[in-house]
Write a protein that holds these residues in place. Sequence first.
Motif, mmCIF file in Angstrom:
data_model
loop_
_atom_site.group_PDB
_atom_site.id
_atom_site.type_symbol
_atom_site.label_atom_id
_atom_site.label_comp_id
_atom_site.label_asym_id
_atom_site.label_seq_id
_atom_site.Cartn_x
_atom_site.Cartn_y
_atom_site.Cartn_z
ATOM 1 N N ASN A 9 0.854 -1.188 0.000
ATOM 2 C CA ASN A 9 0.000 0.000 0.000
ATOM 3 C C ASN A 9 0.888 1.236 0.000
ATOM 4 O OD1 ASN A 9 -1.826 2.104 0.626
ATOM 5 N ND2 ASN A 9 -3.116 0.709 1.820
ATOM 6 N N PRO A 10 0.711 2.160 -0.950
ATOM 7 C CA PRO A 10 1.582 3.343 -1.026
ATOM 8 C C PRO A 10 1.412 4.296 0.154
ATOM 9 C CG PRO A 10 -0.223 3.517 -2.586
ATOM 10 C CD PRO A 10 -0.253 2.120 -2.043
ATOM 11 N N ILE A 11 0.267 4.196 0.842
ATOM 12 C CA ILE A 11 0.043 5.052 2.016
ATOM 13 C C ILE A 11 -0.189 4.141 3.216
ATOM 14 C CG2 ILE A 11 -1.333 6.912 3.016
ATOM 15 C CD1 ILE A 11 -2.147 7.716 0.197
ATOM 16 N N GLN A 12 0.865 3.917 3.983
ATOM 17 C CA GLN A 12 0.806 2.954 5.082
ATOM 18 C C GLN A 12 -0.190 3.371 6.152
ATOM 19 O OE1 GLN A 12 4.299 2.413 7.585
ATOM 20 N NE2 GLN A 12 4.048 0.201 7.465
ATOM 21 N N SER A 13 -0.307 4.685 6.405
ATOM 22 C CA SER A 13 -1.229 5.153 7.436
ATOM 23 C C SER A 13 -2.675 4.838 7.060
ATOM 24 C CB SER A 13 -1.064 6.657 7.649
ATOM 25 O OG SER A 13 -1.302 7.376 6.451
ATOM 26 N N ALA A 14 -3.000 4.926 5.761
ATOM 27 C CA ALA A 14 -4.351 4.594 5.300
ATOM 28 C C ALA A 14 -4.616 3.104 5.501
ATOM 29 C CB ALA A 14 -4.523 4.965 3.833
ATOM 30 N N GLU A 15 -3.609 2.283 5.192
ATOM 31 C CA GLU A 15 -3.755 0.839 5.368
ATOM 32 C C GLU A 15 -4.016 0.510 6.836
ATOM 33 O OE1 GLU A 15 -1.289 -3.314 4.587
ATOM 34 O OE2 GLU A 15 -0.362 -1.378 4.144
ATOM 35 N N ARG A 16 -3.271 1.158 7.731
ATOM 36 C CA ARG A 16 -3.412 0.867 9.156
ATOM 37 C C ARG A 16 -4.770 1.290 9.704
ATOM 38 N NH1 ARG A 16 2.581 2.532 11.576
ATOM 39 N NH2 ARG A 16 3.609 0.538 11.087
ATOM 40 N N ILE A 17 -5.257 2.448 9.278
ATOM 41 C CA ILE A 17 -6.536 2.925 9.815
ATOM 42 C C ILE A 17 -7.683 2.040 9.340
ATOM 43 C CG2 ILE A 17 -7.296 4.588 8.040
ATOM 44 C CD1 ILE A 17 -7.805 6.518 10.475
ATOM 45 N N PHE A 18 -7.550 1.496 8.121
ATOM 46 C CA PHE A 18 -8.576 0.583 7.644
ATOM 47 C C PHE A 18 -8.465 -0.779 8.324
ATOM 48 C CE2 PHE A 18 -9.320 3.596 4.192
ATOM 49 C CZ PHE A 18 -10.702 3.523 4.091
ATOM 50 N N GLN A 19 -7.253 -1.154 8.705
ATOM 51 C CA GLN A 19 -7.099 -2.396 9.466
ATOM 52 C C GLN A 19 -7.784 -2.281 10.827
ATOM 53 O OE1 GLN A 19 -2.810 -2.792 9.408
ATOM 54 N NE2 GLN A 19 -2.869 -4.298 7.739
ATOM 55 N N VAL A 20 -7.661 -1.105 11.439
ATOM 56 C CA VAL A 20 -8.333 -0.871 12.720
ATOM 57 C C VAL A 20 -9.841 -0.921 12.520
ATOM 58 C CG1 VAL A 20 -8.776 0.824 14.544
ATOM 59 C CG2 VAL A 20 -6.440 0.481 13.703
ATOM 60 N N LEU A 21 -10.333 -0.248 11.477
ATOM 61 C CA LEU A 21 -11.760 -0.214 11.197
ATOM 62 C C LEU A 21 -12.306 -1.625 10.949
ATOM 63 C CD1 LEU A 21 -13.525 2.453 9.045
ATOM 64 C CD2 LEU A 21 -14.090 0.052 8.717
ATOM 65 N N GLU A 22 -11.591 -2.411 10.157
ATOM 66 C CA GLU A 22 -12.033 -3.772 9.851
ATOM 67 C C GLU A 22 -11.997 -4.654 11.092
ATOM 68 O OE1 GLU A 22 -9.434 -4.899 6.714
ATOM 69 O OE2 GLU A 22 -10.467 -3.698 5.186
ATOM 70 N N THR A 23 -10.998 -4.453 11.955
ATOM 71 C CA THR A 23 -10.904 -5.235 13.190
ATOM 72 C C THR A 23 -12.066 -4.921 14.119
ATOM 73 O OG1 THR A 23 -8.490 -5.304 13.033
ATOM 74 C CG2 THR A 23 -9.460 -5.777 15.185
ATOM 75 N N LEU A 24 -12.425 -3.646 14.234
ATOM 76 C CA LEU A 24 -13.564 -3.262 15.063
ATOM 77 C C LEU A 24 -14.863 -3.869 14.534
ATOM 78 C CD1 LEU A 24 -12.828 0.529 15.767
ATOM 79 C CD2 LEU A 24 -12.490 -1.410 17.305
ATOM 80 N N ALA A 25 -14.974 -3.954 13.212
ATOM 81 C CA ALA A 25 -16.166 -4.536 12.604
ATOM 82 C C ALA A 25 -16.239 -6.040 12.860
ATOM 83 C CB ALA A 25 -16.193 -4.251 11.107
ATOM 84 N N GLN A 26 -15.093 -6.711 12.794
ATOM 85 C CA GLN A 26 -15.043 -8.162 12.939
ATOM 86 C C GLN A 26 -15.145 -8.619 14.390
ATOM 87 O OE1 GLN A 26 -11.338 -9.055 11.032
ATOM 88 N NE2 GLN A 26 -12.082 -8.516 8.984
ATOM 89 N N MET A 27 -14.509 -7.869 15.313
ATOM 90 C CA MET A 27 -14.380 -8.326 16.693
ATOM 91 C C MET A 27 -15.334 -7.646 17.661
ATOM 92 S SD MET A 27 -10.226 -8.778 16.924
ATOM 93 C CE MET A 27 -10.348 -9.755 18.420
ATOM 94 N N GLY A 28 -15.919 -6.528 17.253
ATOM 95 C CA GLY A 28 -16.801 -5.817 18.168
ATOM 96 C C GLY A 28 -15.997 -5.039 19.194
ATOM 97 N N PRO A 29 -16.607 -4.638 20.305
ATOM 98 C CA PRO A 29 -15.917 -3.842 21.327
ATOM 99 C C PRO A 29 -14.597 -4.488 21.753
ATOM 100 C CG PRO A 29 -18.249 -3.965 21.823
ATOM 101 C CD PRO A 29 -18.010 -4.906 20.673
ATOM 102 N N ILE A 30 -13.531 -3.685 21.778
ATOM 103 C CA ILE A 30 -12.210 -4.230 22.083
ATOM 104 C C ILE A 30 -11.388 -3.182 22.817
ATOM 105 C CG2 ILE A 30 -11.252 -3.487 19.863
ATOM 106 C CD1 ILE A 30 -9.578 -6.056 19.833
ATOM 107 N N GLY A 31 -10.558 -3.641 23.743
ATOM 108 C CA GLY A 31 -9.693 -2.745 24.494
ATOM 109 C C GLY A 31 -8.472 -2.345 23.686
ATOM 110 N N LEU A 32 -7.810 -1.273 24.113
ATOM 111 C CA LEU A 32 -6.659 -0.757 23.387
ATOM 112 C C LEU A 32 -5.530 -1.774 23.293
ATOM 113 C CD1 LEU A 32 -5.121 1.513 21.991
ATOM 114 C CD2 LEU A 32 -4.487 2.394 24.262
ATOM 115 N N MET A 33 -5.185 -2.435 24.406
ATOM 116 C CA MET A 33 -4.083 -3.404 24.389
ATOM 117 C C MET A 33 -4.395 -4.590 23.479
ATOM 118 S SD MET A 33 -1.457 -2.360 25.917
ATOM 119 C CE MET A 33 -0.611 -3.928 25.783
ATOM 120 N N ASP A 34 -5.645 -5.084 23.557
ATOM 121 C CA ASP A 34 -6.026 -6.224 22.720
ATOM 122 C C ASP A 34 -5.947 -5.847 21.247
ATOM 123 O OD1 ASP A 34 -6.460 -7.890 24.858
ATOM 124 O OD2 ASP A 34 -8.595 -7.416 25.016
ATOM 125 N N LEU A 35 -6.357 -4.620 20.929
ATOM 126 C CA LEU A 35 -6.304 -4.165 19.540
ATOM 127 C C LEU A 35 -4.865 -4.043 19.053
ATOM 128 C CD1 LEU A 35 -7.882 -3.051 17.047
ATOM 129 C CD2 LEU A 35 -7.534 -0.775 18.023
#
Length: 261
Positions: A9-35
């Motif tokens: 991905n040419p923009i790593q920050s964009a990739e990371r923010i979407f990874q966070v978004l997708e993780t929240l969608a898949q796992m539901g409520p999650i703590g900072l350390m677990d994420l």
Amino acid sequence: MTENTSNKNPIQSAERIFQVLETLAQMGPIGLMDLSNHLELHKSTAHRLLMSLIYMGYARQDEDTQKYMLSYKIVGLSGQLLDKIDILPIAHSYMKQLAEQSQETVHLVQRNDNDIIYIDKVESKVSSIRMVSQIGMIHPMYCSGVGKAILATLSIEEVTKIWNASLIEKKTSKTIVSLEELFKVLEIVRERGYAMDDEENEIGVRCIAACIYDYRGKAKYAFSISAPVSRMADERIKELSSHVLQVKNDLSLALGYRVKK
């Protein structure tokens, strides 16, 4: 984090923010350390990404549990996308396949207030008999298979409202002209999953029809197989019903419909 250098991905920050978004969608409520552990990100990096999503309205933090979760903004975004889906390019291939399977004419209709309007038609390549229906043609809902397929998904109040706003005509000796009778027929439609037009709109023509659900579970569209009664005996209807129900399921899923468990 492991990087795929062949497709980076040419923009790593964009990739990371979407990874966070997708993780929240898949796992539901999650703590900072677990994420941060799940994504193999430093805690401070994960926190900055979460703060960015919260700032944009796509995530929120529960005050009691301190866990992070998606907001409903993402649902609204997906809804806007789905609302703009043009059904014709998606549905036509299904209609064509059904016409080939049945060797009969297939119609696709859209609800238009109290009526239905024909928006697509695939003629049988085998039959020499052509249906008189045309794209753009409008019919009442109460005397058509496609109309009844849609009516069966509505409440008693909605069906009554449509009935009262329609010009009820006895088009043939088999046309339903009683609201009480219509309610009985719609109950059968719900049990079977498909509707019939048994020469109710035109003598000599029978149709088997089903509605199509969208991502909201609403039935705005329906489709049918139409043929002369000589080729639509009860045994043939039973045979075709499996194809109709399969297309109903597949096309509804293609439009985003998901059965509630």
